[in-house]
Design a protein around this motif. Structure first.
Motif, PDB file in Angstrom:
ATOM      1  N   VAL A 166       0.844  -1.194   0.000  1.00  0.00           N
ATOM      2  CA  VAL A 166       0.000   0.000   0.000  1.00  0.00           C
ATOM      3  C   VAL A 166       0.881   1.246   0.000  1.00  0.00           C
ATOM      4  CG1 VAL A 166      -1.913  -1.142   1.194  1.00  0.00           C
ATOM      5  CG2 VAL A 166      -0.153   0.001   2.528  1.00  0.00           C
ATOM      6  N   GLN A 167       0.389   2.296  -0.610  1.00  0.00           N
ATOM      7  CA  GLN A 167       1.096   3.578  -0.616  1.00  0.00           C
ATOM      8  C   GLN A 167       0.765   4.332   0.650  1.00  0.00           C
ATOM      9  OE1 GLN A 167       0.836   5.913  -4.238  1.00  0.00           O
ATOM     10  NE2 GLN A 167       0.978   7.832  -3.094  1.00  0.00           N
ATOM     11  N   VAL A 168       1.789   4.835   1.310  1.00  0.00           N
ATOM     12  CA  VAL A 168       1.583   5.602   2.538  1.00  0.00           C
ATOM     13  C   VAL A 168       1.051   6.985   2.162  1.00  0.00           C
ATOM     14  CG1 VAL A 168       2.681   6.602   4.581  1.00  0.00           C
ATOM     15  CG2 VAL A 168       3.435   4.372   3.718  1.00  0.00           C
ATOM     16  N   PRO A 169      -0.091   7.399   2.720  1.00  0.00           N
ATOM     17  CA  PRO A 169      -0.659   8.717   2.396  1.00  0.00           C
ATOM     18  C   PRO A 169       0.317   9.855   2.698  1.00  0.00           C
ATOM     19  CG  PRO A 169      -2.258   7.363   3.581  1.00  0.00           C
ATOM     20  CD  PRO A 169      -0.950   6.641   3.649  1.00  0.00           C
ATOM     21  N   ASN A 170       0.236  10.896   1.884  1.00  0.00           N
ATOM     22  CA  ASN A 170       0.984  12.136   2.089  1.00  0.00           C
ATOM     23  C   ASN A 170       2.505  11.955   1.999  1.00  0.00           C
ATOM     24  OD1 ASN A 170      -1.561  13.213   2.553  1.00  0.00           O
ATOM     25  ND2 ASN A 170      -1.365  13.110   4.779  1.00  0.00           N
ATOM     26  N   GLN A 251       6.202   3.101   0.031  1.00  0.00           N
ATOM     27  CA  GLN A 251       5.325   1.937  -0.071  1.00  0.00           C
ATOM     28  C   GLN A 251       5.493   1.062   1.166  1.00  0.00           C
ATOM     29  OE1 GLN A 251       4.586  -0.627  -3.797  1.00  0.00           O
ATOM     30  NE2 GLN A 251       6.111  -1.804  -2.679  1.00  0.00           N
ATOM     31  N   LEU A 252       4.374   0.610   1.693  1.00  0.00           N
ATOM     32  CA  LEU A 252       4.378  -0.238   2.878  1.00  0.00           C
ATOM     33  C   LEU A 252       4.049  -1.662   2.448  1.00  0.00           C
ATOM     34  CD1 LEU A 252       4.831   0.464   5.886  1.00  0.00           C
ATOM     35  CD2 LEU A 252       2.352   0.466   6.165  1.00  0.00           C
ATOM     36  N   THR A 253       4.982  -2.567   2.712  1.00  0.00           N
ATOM     37  CA  THR A 253       4.725  -3.987   2.459  1.00  0.00           C
ATOM     38  C   THR A 253       4.237  -4.610   3.756  1.00  0.00           C
ATOM     39  OG1 THR A 253       6.425  -4.135   0.744  1.00  0.00           O
ATOM     40  CG2 THR A 253       5.725  -6.187   1.758  1.00  0.00           C
ATOM     41  N   VAL A 254       3.013  -5.125   3.718  1.00  0.00           N
ATOM     42  CA  VAL A 254       2.394  -5.710   4.908  1.00  0.00           C
ATOM     43  C   VAL A 254       2.284  -7.216   4.696  1.00  0.00           C
ATOM     44  CG1 VAL A 254       0.453  -5.615   6.505  1.00  0.00           C
ATOM     45  CG2 VAL A 254       1.076  -3.584   5.167  1.00  0.00           C
ATOM     46  N   LYS A 255       2.872  -7.975   5.605  1.00  0.00           N
ATOM     47  CA  LYS A 255       2.838  -9.437   5.502  1.00  0.00           C
ATOM     48  C   LYS A 255       2.105 -10.032   6.698  1.00  0.00           C
ATOM     49  CE  LYS A 255       7.127 -10.176   2.889  1.00  0.00           C
ATOM     50  NZ  LYS A 255       8.460 -10.846   2.892  1.00  0.00           N
ATOM     51  N   TRP A 256       1.304 -11.046   6.393  1.00  0.00           N
ATOM     52  CA  TRP A 256       0.637 -11.811   7.438  1.00  0.00           C
ATOM     53  C   TRP A 256       1.133 -13.248   7.373  1.00  0.00           C
ATOM     54  CZ3 TRP A 256      -1.916  -8.233   4.406  1.00  0.00           C
ATOM     55  CH2 TRP A 256      -2.480  -7.130   5.078  1.00  0.00           C
ATOM     56  N   GLU A 257       1.531 -13.756   8.525  1.00  0.00           N
ATOM     57  CA  GLU A 257       2.057 -15.116   8.600  1.00  0.00           C
ATOM     58  C   GLU A 257       1.313 -15.891   9.683  1.00  0.00           C
ATOM     59  OE1 GLU A 257       4.423 -16.399   6.700  1.00  0.00           O
ATOM     60  OE2 GLU A 257       5.379 -14.631   5.791  1.00  0.00           O
ATOM     61  N   ASN A 258       1.155 -17.194   9.433  1.00  0.00           N
ATOM     62  CA  ASN A 258       0.600 -18.080  10.446  1.00  0.00           C
ATOM     63  C   ASN A 258       1.743 -18.923  11.006  1.00  0.00           C
ATOM     64  OD1 ASN A 258      -1.432 -19.245  12.029  1.00  0.00           O
ATOM     65  ND2 ASN A 258      -1.660 -20.953  10.606  1.00  0.00           N
ATOM     66  N   ASN A 259       2.134 -18.643  12.228  1.00  0.00           N
ATOM     67  CA  ASN A 259       3.286 -19.292  12.843  1.00  0.00           C
ATOM     68  C   ASN A 259       2.822 -20.409  13.775  1.00  0.00           C
ATOM     69  OD1 ASN A 259       5.393 -17.091  11.984  1.00  0.00           O
ATOM     70  ND2 ASN A 259       3.706 -15.960  12.895  1.00  0.00           N
ATOM     71  N   ASN A 260       3.431 -21.577  13.619  1.00  0.00           N
ATOM     72  CA  ASN A 260       2.981 -22.757  14.351  1.00  0.00           C
ATOM     73  C   ASN A 260       4.011 -23.238  15.363  1.00  0.00           C
ATOM     74  OD1 ASN A 260       0.361 -23.498  12.909  1.00  0.00           O
ATOM     75  ND2 ASN A 260       1.770 -23.432  11.181  1.00  0.00           N
ATOM     76  N   PHE A 261       3.498 -23.677  16.482  1.00  0.00           N
ATOM     77  CA  PHE A 261       4.293 -24.372  17.491  1.00  0.00           C
ATOM     78  C   PHE A 261       3.530 -25.653  17.816  1.00  0.00           C
ATOM     79  CE2 PHE A 261       5.079 -25.636  21.850  1.00  0.00           C
ATOM     80  CZ  PHE A 261       6.444 -25.535  21.984  1.00  0.00           C
ATOM     81  N   GLU A 262       4.205 -26.779  17.680  1.00  0.00           N
ATOM     82  CA  GLU A 262       3.514 -28.062  17.890  1.00  0.00           C
ATOM     83  C   GLU A 262       4.423 -29.013  18.654  1.00  0.00           C
ATOM     84  OE1 GLU A 262       2.044 -31.560  14.946  1.00  0.00           O
ATOM     85  OE2 GLU A 262       1.092 -29.605  14.597  1.00  0.00           O
ATOM     86  N   LYS A 263       3.826 -29.716  19.595  1.00  0.00           N
ATOM     87  CA  LYS A 263       4.598 -30.654  20.397  1.00  0.00           C
ATOM     88  C   LYS A 263       3.704 -31.822  20.799  1.00  0.00           C
ATOM     89  CE  LYS A 263       8.321 -31.734  22.906  1.00  0.00           C
ATOM     90  NZ  LYS A 263       9.674 -31.946  22.336  1.00  0.00           N
TER      91      LYS A 263
END
Length: 372
Positions: A166-170, A251-263
């Motif tokens: 996304v483009q940062v306003p202003n 420009q703002l690069t926005v990332k979403w991650e699903n991080n797992n911990f399993e035992k």
């Protein structure tokens, strides 16, 4: 007229001449903006610290009811049918041991699987430029740019990997192109600005060797119009696409991650627990919220300890560079039963595991020998 549609301006002063294929970021970026002082134009992703979180409370937790969580062992019939099915799925296995065996004992070894998921968001700003072709100039003259973590971005589906730019306003401005000194064109290196190149067919002689006939490709001139510049001696600047000016913005690069911990909390019974990753169990506990807390009072204290370790690990690992949007954790009970049986007066055993009743039988006695 909307001032954002005003005519672009060039940067005062002389811009250094660049090669026609130059793709480096522009050197004349605007002054640093509040909240974006650390960004560069080198393309390196620098993730910014998220807003301050409430203090993580390792002592918090969710006590569980005092009840028996165990699942009854499978029946003898289910254990036998599971082995028959297992033998039928292997071409080199005989089904006789599974069909003729005499069951001796079923030993349940129920195991727990703890799983934590942390859905995180990270933000990385960088300067971007593109050819200016009349875009709206959303400059800082219309207000201060919002801080990186206050730029509105819609959150996609929870616990799904995603990315948005996304483009940062202003933050927008228009500058003279650094690739062509705002001219939109560059000298053609193929023809050295003459608009002509030597005919390759006749090697510039104008006639073909041997019979002396005129070269039909250059009509006897020994040269042809330069293709790359269409005979003009200049080529369109690749950086600004001939516009002479660049549209700059953050420009703002926005990332979403699903991080797992399993035992898996296992029992010492000789069963390889890595096989449990492909089966399901019975869900005993589930919770989802912005911040989950360690489980308390679970019948197996190892579950309580693992949940605290997993949650602490995620907050330590992601808390400095990402914003944890949502967490959820579950506890499954995975049935594992060791089956002892006799066939042809010899003792054997195998495991039945998961709600799918998968079989692990590395020493199955009915393996056929195939002669090649």
């Amino acid at each position: 007229m909307d001032p954002r549609q005003a005519q672009p301006y060039a940067v005062p002063g002389h811009l250094p001449m660049a090669s026609e294929n130059q793709t480096v970021p522009p050197a004349n970026i605007p002054d640093k903006m509040a909240g974006y002082e650390s960004i560069t134009t080198g393309g390196e992703e620098i993730y910014l610290p998220p807003p301050v979180y409430p203090a993580y409370n390792a002592e918090g937790g969710q006590p569980q009811p005092d009840q028996q969580w165990s699942i009854p062992s499978i029946t003898e019939d289910i254990a036998k049918q599971a082995l028959v099915k297992y033998a039928s799925e292997h071409v080199t296995y005989s089904s006789r041991p599974a069909e003729e065996m005499v069951l001796k004992e079923l030993k349940p070894y129920n195991m727990y699987r703890y799983r934590l998921q942390s859905f995180t968001e990270s933000r990385s700003p960088e300067w971007k430029s593109e050819p200016y072709a009349g875009q709206t100039i959303d400059s800082s003259g219309f207000g201060n740019p919002p801080p990186p973590w206050e730029v509105p971005v819609d959150i996609p589906e929870m616990f799904e990997k995603n990315k948005k730019k996304v483009q940062v306003p202003n933050t927008a401005s228009v500058k003279g192109c650094h690739g062509c000194t705002a001219m939109g064109k560059l000298p053609c290196s193929d023809c050295l600005q003459t608009g002509w190149v030597k005919c390759r067919t006749c090697d510039g002689r104008g006639s073909l060797s041997g019979d002396g006939s005129r070269c039909s490709h250059c009509m006897g001139n020994g040269k042809k119009s330069c293709g790359p510049c269409s005979g003009h001696g200049q080529k369109k600047c690749d950086v600004c696409q001939g516009h002479g000016q660049l549209y700059l913005y953050i420009q703002l690069t926005v990332k979403w991650e699903n991080n797992n911990f399993e035992k898996v909390i296992e029992q010492q019974c000789g069963f390889p627990t890595q096989k449990l990753s492909k089966v399901t169990g019975k869900e005993l506990f589930s919770d989802q919220q912005v911040q989950v807390f360690p489980i308390l009072g679970f019948p197996d204290p190892r579950v309580n300890q693992i949940s605290q370790q997993g949650i602490q690990a995620h907050w330590t690992q992601f808390g400095k560079t990402s914003r944890i949007i949502q967490q959820r954790h579950t506890v499954e009970l995975i049935p594992v039963t060791e089956v002892h049986y006799q066939w042809k007066k010899k003792e054997h055993s195998y495991f039945v595991y998961g709600t799918e009743n998968k079989v692990y039988a590395p020493e199955y006695p009915g393996k056929k020998c195939i002669i090649m």
